[in-house]
Write a protein that holds these residues in place. Structure first.
Motif, PDB file in Angstrom:
ATOM      1  N   ASP A   1      37.044  49.139  36.652  1.00  0.00           N
ATOM      2  CA  ASP A   1      38.331  48.588  36.228  1.00  0.00           C
ATOM      3  C   ASP A   1      39.164  48.150  37.428  1.00  0.00           C
ATOM      4  O   ASP A   1      39.762  47.068  37.424  1.00  0.00           O
ATOM      5  N   SER A   2      39.198  48.976  38.467  1.00  0.00           N
ATOM      6  CA  SER A   2      40.007  48.643  39.644  1.00  0.00           C
ATOM      7  C   SER A   2      39.440  47.456  40.407  1.00  0.00           C
ATOM      8  O   SER A   2      40.185  46.570  40.834  1.00  0.00           O
TER       9      SER A   2
ATOM     10  N   SER B   1      40.160  44.373  38.423  1.00  0.00           N
ATOM     11  CA  SER B   1      41.598  44.085  38.466  1.00  0.00           C
ATOM     12  C   SER B   1      41.974  43.377  39.758  1.00  0.00           C
ATOM     13  O   SER B   1      42.697  42.379  39.741  1.00  0.00           O
TER      14      SER B   1
ATOM     15  N   ASN C   1      47.364  46.913  38.696  1.00  0.00           N
ATOM     16  CA  ASN C   1      46.622  47.765  37.766  1.00  0.00           C
ATOM     17  C   ASN C   1      45.755  48.760  38.531  1.00  0.00           C
ATOM     18  O   ASN C   1      45.644  49.921  38.140  1.00  0.00           O
TER      19      ASN C   1
END
Length: 139
Positions: free
Chosen positions: A103-104, A107, A115
């Motif tokens: 996710d990071s 992002s 985020n």
């Protein structure tokens, strides 16, 4: 995990669940205000709701709610298994770390580094609790 850290993790999961509810609210005009504010803050630019964005946002919210409830189940397993809950915590921690990395990275790659920063705070809270309590120890 007992005492302070058990309470901390309970509130941590409640916060994740509430965030999921906010995101799920992006499905409808009447409930998209908070998530719209988040998108504006995280993206740094105005955006326009489209049917695809509403779907993706609502879906993300529902998945996040499910993730929070799954971690609540880990807490319950901890209550039932006590010192034998290590394998459950280790697998949950793998899941949290995989989420964080993917996710990071995505992002940052698509211009939403804010985020990744909020993900880092969430990860630190989780890792602090599991490391302080020793639930990851292999017996």
């Amino acid at each position: 995990m007992t005492g302070f850290w058990r309470s901390f993790m309970t509130w941590w999961t409640v916060a994740v669940l509430l965030f999921g509810a906010v995101m799920a609210g992006g499905a409808f005009d009447a409930t998209d205000g908070l998530v719209g504010l988040l998108y504006t803050q995280f993206g740094g630019a105005a955006f326009e709701w489209t049917p695809v964005l509403r779907f993706a946002t609502a879906l993300m919210g529902c998945v996040t709610i499910g993730w929070a409830i799954t971690l609540m189940a880990v807490l319950r397993a901890n209550d039932l298994l006590g010192d034998r809950s290590g394998p459950v915590w280790r697998m949950a921690t793998v899941g949290v770390l995989v989420w964080f990395v993917i996710d990071s990275a995505l992002s940052v790659a698509i211009g939403f580094a804010m985020n990744a920063a909020s993900n880092t705070l969430l990860l630190v809270g989780y890792l602090l609790a599991v490391s302080r309590t020793g639930v990851l120890r292999v017996a």
